[in-house]
Design a protein around this motif. Structure first.
Motif, PDB file in Angstrom:
ATOM      1  N   TYR A  23     -35.944  11.158 -15.330  1.00 33.38           N
ATOM      2  CA  TYR A  23     -35.630  11.822 -14.061  1.00 33.38           C
ATOM      3  C   TYR A  23     -35.993  10.931 -12.873  1.00 33.38           C
ATOM      4  CZ  TYR A  23     -35.555  15.735 -17.309  1.00 33.38           C
ATOM      5  OH  TYR A  23     -35.290  16.549 -18.372  1.00 33.38           O
ATOM      6  N   LEU A  24     -37.085  10.193 -13.006  1.00 27.34           N
ATOM      7  CA  LEU A  24     -37.449   9.268 -11.932  1.00 27.34           C
ATOM      8  C   LEU A  24     -36.425   8.138 -11.828  1.00 27.34           C
ATOM      9  CD1 LEU A  24     -41.331   8.988 -12.374  1.00 27.34           C
ATOM     10  CD2 LEU A  24     -40.078  10.179 -10.559  1.00 27.34           C
ATOM     11  N   ALA A  25     -35.961   7.645 -12.977  1.00 27.60           N
ATOM     12  CA  ALA A  25     -34.960   6.575 -12.950  1.00 27.60           C
ATOM     13  C   ALA A  25     -33.664   7.066 -12.311  1.00 27.60           C
ATOM     14  CB  ALA A  25     -34.697   6.068 -14.371  1.00 27.60           C
ATOM     15  N   PHE A  26     -33.292   8.312 -12.603  1.00 27.15           N
ATOM     16  CA  PHE A  26     -32.085   8.852 -11.974  1.00 27.15           C
ATOM     17  C   PHE A  26     -32.307   9.034 -10.478  1.00 27.15           C
ATOM     18  CE2 PHE A  26     -29.400  12.323 -10.486  1.00 27.15           C
ATOM     19  CZ  PHE A  26     -28.153  11.828 -10.831  1.00 27.15           C
ATOM     20  N   ALA A  27     -33.512   9.427 -10.087  1.00 27.61           N
ATOM     21  CA  ALA A  27     -33.811   9.563  -8.658  1.00 27.61           C
ATOM     22  C   ALA A  27     -33.645   8.218  -7.956  1.00 27.61           C
ATOM     23  CB  ALA A  27     -35.231  10.096  -8.471  1.00 27.61           C
ATOM     24  N   TRP A  28     -34.083   7.141  -8.606  1.00 29.27           N
ATOM     25  CA  TRP A  28     -33.898   5.794  -8.026  1.00 29.27           C
ATOM     26  C   TRP A  28     -32.418   5.530  -7.796  1.00 29.27           C
ATOM     27  CZ3 TRP A  28     -36.606   1.394  -6.510  1.00 29.27           C
ATOM     28  CH2 TRP A  28     -35.850   0.230  -6.416  1.00 29.27           C
ATOM     29  N   ARG A  33     -14.113   8.797 -25.545  1.00 28.51           N
ATOM     30  CA  ARG A  33     -15.096   8.827 -24.458  1.00 28.51           C
ATOM     31  C   ARG A  33     -15.977  10.075 -24.524  1.00 28.51           C
ATOM     32  NH1 ARG A  33     -15.276   5.945 -19.833  1.00 28.51           N
ATOM     33  NH2 ARG A  33     -16.409   6.823 -18.063  1.00 28.51           N
ATOM     34  N   GLU A  34     -15.403  11.149 -25.030  1.00 28.97           N
ATOM     35  CA  GLU A  34     -16.147  12.409 -25.058  1.00 28.97           C
ATOM     36  C   GLU A  34     -17.395  12.349 -25.927  1.00 28.97           C
ATOM     37  OE1 GLU A  34     -15.163  17.168 -25.333  1.00 28.97           O
ATOM     38  OE2 GLU A  34     -13.618  15.687 -25.734  1.00 28.97           O
ATOM     39  N   VAL A  35     -17.381  11.470 -26.935  1.00 31.12           N
ATOM     40  CA  VAL A  35     -18.562  11.362 -27.801  1.00 31.12           C
ATOM     41  C   VAL A  35     -19.349  10.082 -27.527  1.00 31.12           C
ATOM     42  CG1 VAL A  35     -17.640  12.795 -29.646  1.00 31.12           C
ATOM     43  CG2 VAL A  35     -17.139  10.345 -29.642  1.00 31.12           C
ATOM     44  N   HIS A  36     -19.055   9.408 -26.441  1.00 31.99           N
ATOM     45  CA  HIS A  36     -19.804   8.185 -26.132  1.00 31.99           C
ATOM     46  C   HIS A  36     -21.274   8.492 -25.858  1.00 31.99           C
ATOM     47  CE1 HIS A  36     -16.193   5.396 -24.996  1.00 31.99           C
ATOM     48  NE2 HIS A  36     -16.197   5.765 -26.261  1.00 31.99           N
ATOM     49  N   GLY A  37     -21.554   9.649 -25.272  1.00 29.82           N
ATOM     50  CA  GLY A  37     -22.943  10.003 -24.985  1.00 29.82           C
ATOM     51  C   GLY A  37     -23.786  10.084 -26.240  1.00 29.82           C
ATOM     52  N   PRO A  38     -23.442  10.986 -27.196  1.00 35.24           N
ATOM     53  CA  PRO A  38     -24.243  11.036 -28.430  1.00 35.24           C
ATOM     54  C   PRO A  38     -24.190   9.740 -29.228  1.00 35.24           C
ATOM     55  CG  PRO A  38     -22.294  12.455 -28.585  1.00 35.24           C
ATOM     56  CD  PRO A  38     -22.421  12.043 -27.157  1.00 35.24           C
ATOM     57  N   THR A  39     -23.069   8.995 -29.115  1.00 36.53           N
ATOM     58  CA  THR A  39     -22.994   7.719 -29.825  1.00 36.53           C
ATOM     59  C   THR A  39     -23.958   6.710 -29.212  1.00 36.53           C
ATOM     60  OG1 THR A  39     -20.654   8.161 -30.289  1.00 36.53           O
ATOM     61  CG2 THR A  39     -21.434   5.927 -30.641  1.00 36.53           C
ATOM     62  N   ARG A  40     -24.106   6.744 -27.886  1.00 35.22           N
ATOM     63  CA  ARG A  40     -25.090   5.865 -27.232  1.00 35.22           C
ATOM     64  C   ARG A  40     -26.507   6.226 -27.683  1.00 35.22           C
ATOM     65  NH1 ARG A  40     -22.547   3.374 -22.493  1.00 35.22           N
ATOM     66  NH2 ARG A  40     -24.541   2.917 -21.528  1.00 35.22           N
ATOM     67  N   ARG A  41     -26.742   7.502 -27.956  1.00 37.30           N
ATOM     68  CA  ARG A  41     -28.066   7.877 -28.474  1.00 37.30           C
ATOM     69  C   ARG A  41     -28.286   7.255 -29.850  1.00 37.30           C
ATOM     70  NH1 ARG A  41     -27.277  12.591 -25.329  1.00 37.30           N
ATOM     71  NH2 ARG A  41     -26.017  13.661 -26.898  1.00 37.30           N
ATOM     72  N   LEU A  42     -27.224   7.243 -30.669  1.00 40.61           N
ATOM     73  CA  LEU A  42     -27.337   6.578 -31.971  1.00 40.61           C
ATOM     74  C   LEU A  42     -27.609   5.086 -31.783  1.00 40.61           C
ATOM     75  CD1 LEU A  42     -24.376   8.189 -33.974  1.00 40.61           C
ATOM     76  CD2 LEU A  42     -26.800   8.802 -34.072  1.00 40.61           C
ATOM     77  N   LEU A  43     -26.964   4.497 -30.793  1.00 40.34           N
ATOM     78  CA  LEU A  43     -27.182   3.078 -30.530  1.00 40.34           C
ATOM     79  C   LEU A  43     -28.646   2.817 -30.184  1.00 40.34           C
ATOM     80  CD1 LEU A  43     -25.942   0.256 -30.226  1.00 40.34           C
ATOM     81  CD2 LEU A  43     -25.472   0.814 -27.824  1.00 40.34           C
ATOM     82  N   TRP A  75     -34.028  -4.115 -26.369  1.00 39.34           N
ATOM     83  CA  TRP A  75     -33.288  -2.905 -25.992  1.00 39.34           C
ATOM     84  C   TRP A  75     -33.985  -2.168 -24.852  1.00 39.34           C
ATOM     85  CZ3 TRP A  75     -28.809  -0.878 -25.885  1.00 39.34           C
ATOM     86  CH2 TRP A  75     -28.622   0.490 -25.734  1.00 39.34           C
ATOM     87  N   ARG A  76     -35.315  -2.060 -24.933  1.00 42.29           N
ATOM     88  CA  ARG A  76     -36.057  -1.369 -23.874  1.00 42.29           C
ATOM     89  C   ARG A  76     -35.800  -2.029 -22.530  1.00 42.29           C
ATOM     90  NH1 ARG A  76     -40.652  -1.859 -21.092  1.00 42.29           N
ATOM     91  NH2 ARG A  76     -41.216  -3.825 -22.102  1.00 42.29           N
ATOM     92  N   CYS A  77     -35.817  -3.324 -22.502  1.00 45.39           N
ATOM     93  CA  CYS A  77     -35.601  -4.034 -21.241  1.00 45.39           C
ATOM     94  C   CYS A  77     -34.146  -3.946 -20.790  1.00 45.39           C
ATOM     95  CB  CYS A  77     -36.022  -5.495 -21.391  1.00 45.39           C
ATOM     96  SG  CYS A  77     -37.814  -5.705 -21.607  1.00 45.39           S
ATOM     97  N   GLU A  78     -33.235  -3.936 -21.740  1.00 48.85           N
ATOM     98  CA  GLU A  78     -31.819  -3.857 -21.406  1.00 48.85           C
ATOM     99  C   GLU A  78     -31.490  -2.545 -20.695  1.00 48.85           C
ATOM    100  OE1 GLU A  78     -27.577  -3.725 -23.846  1.00 48.85           O
ATOM    101  OE2 GLU A  78     -29.283  -4.843 -24.690  1.00 48.85           O
ATOM    102  N   LEU A  79     -32.211  -1.482 -21.049  1.00 49.43           N
ATOM    103  CA  LEU A  79     -31.922  -0.168 -20.475  1.00 49.43           C
ATOM    104  C   LEU A  79     -32.152  -0.125 -18.962  1.00 49.43           C
ATOM    105  CD1 LEU A  79     -33.320   2.249 -23.200  1.00 49.43           C
ATOM    106  CD2 LEU A  79     -30.936   1.899 -22.567  1.00 49.43           C
ATOM    107  N   PHE A  80     -33.077  -0.920 -18.442  1.00 47.72           N
ATOM    108  CA  PHE A  80     -33.318  -0.918 -17.004  1.00 47.72           C
ATOM    109  C   PHE A  80     -32.076  -1.366 -16.236  1.00 47.72           C
ATOM    110  CE2 PHE A  80     -37.756  -1.325 -18.540  1.00 47.72           C
ATOM    111  CZ  PHE A  80     -38.277  -0.199 -17.916  1.00 47.72           C
ATOM    112  N   SER A  81     -31.258  -2.193 -16.856  1.00 51.95           N
ATOM    113  CA  SER A  81     -30.000  -2.600 -16.228  1.00 51.95           C
ATOM    114  C   SER A  81     -28.891  -1.592 -16.508  1.00 51.95           C
ATOM    115  CB  SER A  81     -29.571  -3.987 -16.740  1.00 51.95           C
ATOM    116  OG  SER A  81     -30.496  -4.975 -16.362  1.00 51.95           O
ATOM    117  N   ARG A  82     -28.848  -1.074 -17.714  1.00 45.85           N
ATOM    118  CA  ARG A  82     -27.766  -0.165 -18.103  1.00 45.85           C
ATOM    119  C   ARG A  82     -27.761   1.102 -17.256  1.00 45.85           C
ATOM    120  NH1 ARG A  82     -25.688  -1.469 -23.465  1.00 45.85           N
ATOM    121  NH2 ARG A  82     -24.814   0.629 -23.544  1.00 45.85           N
ATOM    122  N   LEU A 130     -30.632   6.825 -19.868  1.00 42.92           N
ATOM    123  CA  LEU A 130     -31.802   7.292 -19.121  1.00 42.92           C
ATOM    124  C   LEU A 130     -32.875   7.817 -20.067  1.00 42.92           C
ATOM    125  CD1 LEU A 130     -30.068   9.163 -16.161  1.00 42.92           C
ATOM    126  CD2 LEU A 130     -31.534   7.155 -15.951  1.00 42.92           C
ATOM    127  N   ALA A 131     -32.450   8.522 -21.130  1.00 43.75           N
ATOM    128  CA  ALA A 131     -33.409   9.096 -22.071  1.00 43.75           C
ATOM    129  C   ALA A 131     -34.231   8.022 -22.777  1.00 43.75           C
ATOM    130  CB  ALA A 131     -32.679   9.954 -23.099  1.00 43.75           C
TER     131      ALA A 131
END
Length: 756
Positions: free
Chosen positions: A64-69, A290-300, A312-319, A333-334
């Motif tokens: 939530y803080l990252a989304f606020a940024w 595209r509709e399942v890209h969200g849960p698929t990104r969670r699998l990623l 991966w952790r560091c990559e997320l700050f850019s993604r 974000l999760a």
């Protein structure tokens, strides 16, 4: 693909399905209501996802803080992204989430709804949950089955045999079985081509799911891939995602127990994770999916955390700063997190792009909680956060740093005046605006600039926080701090109940009215108000508009009881008359109080009435009080185990203003302050309701031995000690002894065979 969209809408199923789960019977030890949400935004999440952030707290979880940024930096969020954010956050913060025990009960309820009882085989829900748990069947599978059952019940309304066959097979799938039933002879006769195709699609989907749960991963992947390759299949989109999910499950279940990452195991497991990522990337590369890209990104994320966790952790700050990522934004974000080194310091990510590095630095400081101020999101922070934030704000003019600077500032810091001037230039309607305005009011008040603080507070539109109850409550507190009159103070004394057991926060705040919104008093404010507000002012409070009916009822009885205990005859008569109009069950007794000719008679009658009403308290009871109930059927006379009955000794310490409260109310006259202190002293001297009732009853019986009310008062006093605050008290024992000595042959003595 309308059906596919229905199948994929699993997040909201908890509110669409029947509430078949009841809370267990027994003492109500549920969590107290909250007036500020600490770790997530207010519900519904639509406002936050749209960039209306309310008042930011440093205790918010990192996603939530990252989304606020993002929002404060002006990165746009599309309607599609917002939809998936709301759904994902709701799932993450939901009461039940994907819990298979709850979800399996939803399934059993729906199957009974859509198939006649005579056609259903008996199903043991506990055994079903155990079997599904053994097969690692997630709760979303039960919810998916429930939604599909209702859809098929409509589509196959004239084909009950098809629905019965489908439900039977689904029972087998969810029960851990590994073979579908043999089709009944002739079941396809007279079916239309469309009905045959749908039946086959359902059987193919159930067969693939069965292979998945039985550990036959290649067969499951082949089955889902066949569905995904069929253009007119209702499962085309979902099945494509499930191919990837199958490969992830195969990799995860192939890991030796206790191992965290594939690099610590053999090459076979590593190859499975690589194959899983290939399946995931195939889905993400297809814009039609595209509709399942969200849960698929969670699998990623699951796969990447095991293949290369730090990368991966560091990559997320850019993604998470990318535009137009659709359903993937919520997943990225999760995954935002920090890892700590041996000294407990956050591990940095070298080589980040400037904007991602800035986000990481801000999150680190924003989420650092001082150990001595945990749980107080409005408290200032250590000097490091403040100094860094001020320097970064001056250098970059990026609003997140101004927010951090003000949140971490102490009122006497020399930089504060300039920061306040900068904050005043930010529109209050902007993502950072409400946080900056609220914190500016706080700092100005703490600096003694009360006139300027009130001006900034008055400039915040009330409509801006209508669906942001936590922010609304923060502003109410400031209005109470800065109040210039009793009316202004009391109008802002009660707060909105933001969350209670995770369920009440689902309410639509835009549709709320004073008649429907939940309100209450926090322990801190209840203690302060009851020791600083005289009873006659409390009576004025009850009459003010804006209180919820439940809180108004609770306060109405508190005023009556308090007036009876402290001896405020004028307020007692007025409040008894008012209550008589609102409480038909107690109308006769209340009017009897008003009709008594002397103060002594009125006080005794009022106290006698209170002795018989355990639900009433002479104190301002905070949180979940049993009298905060508008039901006309509420039994005021019932004393209950594990609940408040009467009241306990207040404690003179409450005369001291708790941290965060305004201290003696500046607009109160010297006489009113003296009255409040005198009444608070009287409440303390009266003690608990058990002790007070016992003394009142005993004194009256000794002075009026022939009064028929005397044994009733003694009986009620003794009864109050059964579940009241304090048992076997000296006062209750004396009342019991006098009742049996002087009125031993009466009904009231017979009804009190022992003292509690």
């Amino acid at each position: 693909m309308k059906n596919a969209r229905t199948v994929l809408g699993l997040v909201g199923l908890a509110v669409l399905l029947p509430p078949v789960i009841a809370d267990a019977c027994g003492p109500d030890f549920g969590p107290d209501p909250r007036f500020h949400i600490v770790d997530n935004p207010d519900r519904p999440f639509d406002s936050y996802a749209a960039g209306r952030l309310g008042v930011l707290r440093r205790t918010l979880d990192l996603p939530y803080l990252a989304f606020a940024w993002r929002s404060m930096m002006g990165i746009p969020t599309t309607a599609d992204e917002q939809k998936h954010l709301v759904a994902g956050w709701g799932d993450a913060e939901g009461r039940y989430g994907p819990d298979p025990w709850w979800a399996s009960n939803q399934w059993t309820a729906v199957r009974q709804e859509v198939v006649p009882a005579g056609d259903l085989r008996q199903l043991d829900s506990i055994r079903l949950a155990d079997q599904s748990s053994a097969s690692y069947i997630h709760g979303d599978a039960f919810l998916h089955a429930a939604v599909t059952a209702r859809a098929l019940a409509k589509e196959w309304k004239r084909r009950p045999a098809l629905l019965t066959e489908w439900v039977g097979n689904q029972d087998t799938v969810l029960g851990g079985g590994c073979a579908l039933s043999t089709p009944a002879p002739g079941i396809e006769e007279s079916l239309t081509p469309r009905e045959k195709a749908r039946r086959q699609a359902e059987r193919d989907y159930q067969a693939a799911a069965m292979h998945l749960y039985c550990g036959k991963y290649d067969a499951a992947a082949e089955g889902f891939q066949a569905l995904a390759s069929t253009a007119d299949s209702p499962y085309r989109t979902l099945a494509a995602y499930l191919v990837a999910r199958t490969r992830v499950r195969e990799a995860m279940f192939g890991m030796p127990e206790g191992e965290g990452y594939p690099e610590r195991v053999d090459a076979t497991v590593l190859a499975r994770f690589i194959r899983a990522e290939e399946a995931i990337q195939k889905v993400l590369a297809d814009p039609k999916l595209r509709e399942v890209h969200g849960p698929t990104r969670r699998l990623l994320s699951i796969v990447r955390w095991r293949l290369s966790p730090e990368t991966w952790r560091c990559e997320l700050f850019s993604r998470v700063l990318e535009k137009g990522t659709g359903s993937g934004l919520e997943s990225d974000l999760a995954g935002i997190s920090f890892t700590l080194d041996a000294d407990g310091n956050a591990v940095t990510c070298p080589g980040l792009k400037p904007r991602a590095a800035e986000l990481s630095a801000w999150l680190q400081l924003m989420s650092t909680r001082p150990p001595d101020e945990a749980g107080t999101p409005e408290a200032p922070w250590p000097a490091k956060a403040f100094g860094t934030a001020v320097a970064r704000w001056k250098k970059s003019a990026h609003l997140p740093w101004l927010v951090l600077a003000l949140l971490s500032a102490r009122a006497d810091a020399p930089e504060v005046p300039e920061l306040l001037a900068d904050a005043e230039k930010v529109p209050v309607e902007s993502p950072a605006g409400l946080t900056l305005a609220w914190r500016s009011v706080q700092l100005l008040r703490e600096r003694g600039a009360l006139t300027e603080a009130r001006a900034r507070l008055d400039a915040i539109p009330v409509a801006l926080v209508r669906d942001l109850p936590s922010a609304d409550n923060f502003l109410r507190e400031e209005r109470l701090h800065l109040a210039n009159s009793w009316d202004e103070a009391l109008r802002n004394a009660a707060q909105l109940v933001v969350d209670e057991d995770g369920a009440s926060s689902h309410q639509d705040w835009n549709a709320q009215t004073p008649e429907t919104v939940a309100m209450g008093l926090s322990p801190m404010w209840a203690s302060f108000l009851e020791s600083h507000v005289p009873t006659r002012r409390m009576r004025e409070w009850v009459a003010l508009p804006g209180l919820s009916p439940a809180l108004r009822r609770q306060l109405s009885w508190a005023v009556f009881a308090r007036a009876a205990v402290v001896g405020d005859d004028e307020t007692l008569k007025a409040q008894a008359a008012t209550l008589a109009e609102a409480e038909p069950k107690a109308r006769a007794e209340l009017l009897a109080v008003v009709g008594r000719p002397t103060v002594e008679e009125r006080l005794f009658d009022a106290r006698l009435l209170l002795m018989g009403l355990p639900v009433v308290s002479a104190r301002l009871e905070p949180n979940r009080d049993r009298l905060a109930n508008v039901s006309p059927q509420l039994d005021l006379t019932e004393d209950l185990s594990w609940f408040r009955n009467g009241w306990c000794v207040p404690g003179t310490k409450n005369l001291e203003a708790p941290p965060g409260t305004p201290g003696p109310l500046p607009f109160a006259s010297p006489e009113e302050r003296a009255d409040a202190a005198s009444e608070w002293k009287a409440l303390n001297e009266a003690g608990s309701s058990v002790a007070f009732f016992s003394r009142v009853a005993l004194d009256w019986a000794k002075a009026h031995p022939a009064d028929p009310r005397s044994p009733i008062a003694l009986f009620r006093a003794v009864r109050s000690s059964k579940r009241g605050c304090g048992q076997n008290t000296p006062e209750a024992k004396k009342a019991f002894a006098w009742l049996h000595k002087q009125y031993g042959k009466t009904e009231w003595a017979r009804r009190s065979p022992y003292v509690y």
